[in-house]
Scaffold this motif. Structure first.
Motif, PDB file in Angstrom:
ATOM      1  N   LEU A  25      48.067  39.768  35.928  1.00 40.84           N
ATOM      2  CA  LEU A  25      48.868  39.080  34.918  1.00 40.84           C
ATOM      3  C   LEU A  25      50.029  39.950  34.453  1.00 40.84           C
ATOM      4  CD1 LEU A  25      46.021  37.617  32.660  1.00 40.84           C
ATOM      5  CD2 LEU A  25      47.237  36.463  34.515  1.00 40.84           C
ATOM      6  N   MET A  26      51.104  39.299  34.093  1.00 41.91           N
ATOM      7  CA  MET A  26      52.220  39.952  33.421  1.00 41.91           C
ATOM      8  C   MET A  26      52.095  39.690  31.920  1.00 41.91           C
ATOM      9  SD  MET A  26      53.810  41.258  35.975  1.00 41.91           S
ATOM     10  CE  MET A  26      55.421  41.720  35.316  1.00 41.91           C
ATOM     11  N   TRP A  27      52.882  40.414  31.134  1.00 40.99           N
ATOM     12  CA  TRP A  27      52.837  40.225  29.680  1.00 40.99           C
ATOM     13  C   TRP A  27      53.164  38.780  29.303  1.00 40.99           C
ATOM     14  CZ3 TRP A  27      50.891  42.968  25.830  1.00 40.99           C
ATOM     15  CH2 TRP A  27      51.257  42.643  24.519  1.00 40.99           C
ATOM     16  N   SER A  28      54.132  38.192  29.987  1.00 34.15           N
ATOM     17  CA  SER A  28      54.505  36.804  29.695  1.00 34.15           C
ATOM     18  C   SER A  28      53.349  35.849  29.962  1.00 34.15           C
ATOM     19  CB  SER A  28      55.729  36.396  30.522  1.00 34.15           C
ATOM     20  OG  SER A  28      55.469  36.539  31.914  1.00 34.15           O
ATOM     21  N   ASP A  29      52.509  36.161  30.953  1.00 33.03           N
ATOM     22  CA  ASP A  29      51.335  35.325  31.223  1.00 33.03           C
ATOM     23  C   ASP A  29      50.361  35.359  30.053  1.00 33.03           C
ATOM     24  OD1 ASP A  29      52.213  34.686  33.848  1.00 33.03           O
ATOM     25  OD2 ASP A  29      51.401  36.569  34.599  1.00 33.03           O
ATOM     26  N   VAL A  30      50.155  36.547  29.499  1.00 35.86           N
ATOM     27  CA  VAL A  30      49.233  36.681  28.364  1.00 35.86           C
ATOM     28  C   VAL A  30      49.756  35.908  27.161  1.00 35.86           C
ATOM     29  CG1 VAL A  30      48.148  38.319  26.773  1.00 35.86           C
ATOM     30  CG2 VAL A  30      48.405  38.916  29.192  1.00 35.86           C
ATOM     31  N   ILE A  31      51.059  35.994  26.909  1.00 35.50           N
ATOM     32  CA  ILE A  31      51.636  35.239  25.797  1.00 35.50           C
ATOM     33  C   ILE A  31      51.471  33.736  26.044  1.00 35.50           C
ATOM     34  CG2 ILE A  31      53.754  34.708  24.546  1.00 35.50           C
ATOM     35  CD1 ILE A  31      52.597  37.462  23.958  1.00 35.50           C
ATOM     36  N   ASP A  32      51.662  33.301  27.273  1.00 37.33           N
ATOM     37  CA  ASP A  32      51.467  31.880  27.599  1.00 37.33           C
ATOM     38  C   ASP A  32      50.027  31.450  27.341  1.00 37.33           C
ATOM     39  OD1 ASP A  32      54.093  31.607  28.327  1.00 37.33           O
ATOM     40  OD2 ASP A  32      53.732  31.793  30.482  1.00 37.33           O
ATOM     41  N   LEU A  33      49.072  32.325  27.647  1.00 34.70           N
ATOM     42  CA  LEU A  33      47.663  31.989  27.421  1.00 34.70           C
ATOM     43  C   LEU A  33      47.342  31.865  25.935  1.00 34.70           C
ATOM     44  CD1 LEU A  33      45.970  34.270  30.118  1.00 34.70           C
ATOM     45  CD2 LEU A  33      46.005  31.767  30.093  1.00 34.70           C
ATOM     46  N   THR A  34      48.051  32.626  25.103  1.00 34.84           N
ATOM     47  CA  THR A  34      47.805  32.522  23.659  1.00 34.84           C
ATOM     48  C   THR A  34      48.409  31.248  23.069  1.00 34.84           C
ATOM     49  OG1 THR A  34      49.822  33.736  23.037  1.00 34.84           O
ATOM     50  CG2 THR A  34      47.847  35.043  23.479  1.00 34.84           C
ATOM     51  N   ALA A  35      49.277  30.580  23.836  1.00 32.03           N
ATOM     52  CA  ALA A  35      49.964  29.411  23.300  1.00 32.03           C
ATOM     53  C   ALA A  35      49.013  28.265  22.993  1.00 32.03           C
ATOM     54  CB  ALA A  35      51.051  28.941  24.276  1.00 32.03           C
ATOM     55  N   TRP A  36      47.917  28.169  23.739  1.00 35.10           N
ATOM     56  CA  TRP A  36      46.977  27.065  23.506  1.00 35.10           C
ATOM     57  C   TRP A  36      45.821  27.486  22.604  1.00 35.10           C
ATOM     58  CZ3 TRP A  36      41.966  28.015  24.832  1.00 35.10           C
ATOM     59  CH2 TRP A  36      41.732  29.048  25.763  1.00 35.10           C
ATOM     60  N   ALA A  37      45.770  28.770  22.219  1.00 32.81           N
ATOM     61  CA  ALA A  37      44.631  29.273  21.448  1.00 32.81           C
ATOM     62  C   ALA A  37      44.836  29.085  19.951  1.00 32.81           C
ATOM     63  CB  ALA A  37      44.416  30.751  21.746  1.00 32.81           C
ATOM     64  N   ASP A  38      43.749  28.806  19.255  1.00 37.55           N
ATOM     65  CA  ASP A  38      43.750  28.779  17.792  1.00 37.55           C
ATOM     66  C   ASP A  38      43.298  30.124  17.226  1.00 37.55           C
ATOM     67  OD1 ASP A  38      44.342  25.857  17.398  1.00 37.55           O
ATOM     68  OD2 ASP A  38      42.481  25.680  18.551  1.00 37.55           O
ATOM     69  N   VAL A  39      42.354  30.749  17.934  1.00 41.56           N
ATOM     70  CA  VAL A  39      41.810  32.046  17.519  1.00 41.56           C
ATOM     71  C   VAL A  39      41.922  33.000  18.707  1.00 41.56           C
ATOM     72  CG1 VAL A  39      39.809  33.300  16.641  1.00 41.56           C
ATOM     73  CG2 VAL A  39      40.191  30.916  15.948  1.00 41.56           C
ATOM     74  N   ILE A  40      42.465  34.181  18.454  1.00 42.62           N
ATOM     75  CA  ILE A  40      42.639  35.197  19.488  1.00 42.62           C
ATOM     76  C   ILE A  40      41.860  36.436  19.063  1.00 42.62           C
ATOM     77  CG2 ILE A  40      44.317  36.624  20.721  1.00 42.62           C
ATOM     78  CD1 ILE A  40      46.428  34.455  19.860  1.00 42.62           C
TER      79      ILE A  40
END
Length: 210
Positions: A61-76
């Motif tokens: 994963l790249m950093w942008s991928d991780v940010i994209d994954l947080t886009a659908w999360a309510d709790v990280i």
């Protein structure tokens, strides 16, 4: 005929540049796989460039991928060791980017068990689009995430395990540890001039070797 011979020679030359893993290698002195060592505290590897992997399918994963994954999360939920400075750097970088990308968001730190984390989450600001939890407790990250999902069944929970290691590949013991695993021990490529030479560099070196 001549063109076919040239192409054949090109394929043979390329084959000599490929190591056993199938990756291209540059000419000497980079013919051997690049070596990594733990960086000094004052020369940290940028936290957004740490080695990151999807812990389910092993994808890099790249950093942008991780940010994209947080886009659908309510709790990280971000888990790391208290004594790992790289974990703190990456945790702070992710928190900074999530707070900027999804306002209003909030975060809190927790060292308690799974039930304590749920209680602290219940007390977080209700208007937060994202809630980040900096977890440094002893409970397995999977157990913390399971407790949150049980208490908040409609919330999407994203987990990130920050592991203090300089490795650049997903280790077997870290598979399925979280949604994403990142290795946060600072690393740097050792340039050829820093590698120990097989030949003495000075008369003093020669005397020491004798």
């Amino acid at each position: 005929m001549f063109a076919s011979l040239v192409r054949a020679l090109g394929v043979i030359a390329l084959a000599f540049q490929i190591n056993c893993t199938g990756s291209l290698q540059l000419a000497k002195p980079w013919a051997a796989p690049m070596q990594y060592s733990t960086a000094l505290a004052d020369t940290p590897f940028p936290p957004r460039d740490f080695a990151m992997f999807d812990a389910v399918n092993g994808r890099v994963l790249m950093w942008s991928d991780v940010i994209d994954l947080t886009a659908w999360a309510d709790v990280i939920v971000i888990s790391h060791e208290k004594t790992c400075p790289g974990g703190v750097w990456m945790q702070d970088a992710l928190t900074e980017d999530v707070l900027a990308a999804f306002p209003p968001s909030s975060f809190f730190e927790s060292t308690g068990d799974a039930d304590t984390v749920v209680t602290e989450l219940n007390n977080s600001p209700k208007d937060s689009r994202r809630v980040l939890i900096h977890y440094t407790g002893v409970e397995p990250l999977h157990d913390v995430a399971t407790a949150i999902r049980k208490a908040h069944p409609t919330d999407n929970v994203f987990t990130l395990a920050l592991v203090s290691s300089p490795v650049r590949f997903l280790r077997n013991e870290d598979v399925r540890k979280a949604d994403v695993v990142a290795y946060t021990a600072p690393t740097r490529v050792v340039p050829p001039s820093d590698l120990q030479s097989d030949q003495p560099r000075s008369p003093q070196d020669l005397q020491i070797r004798k």
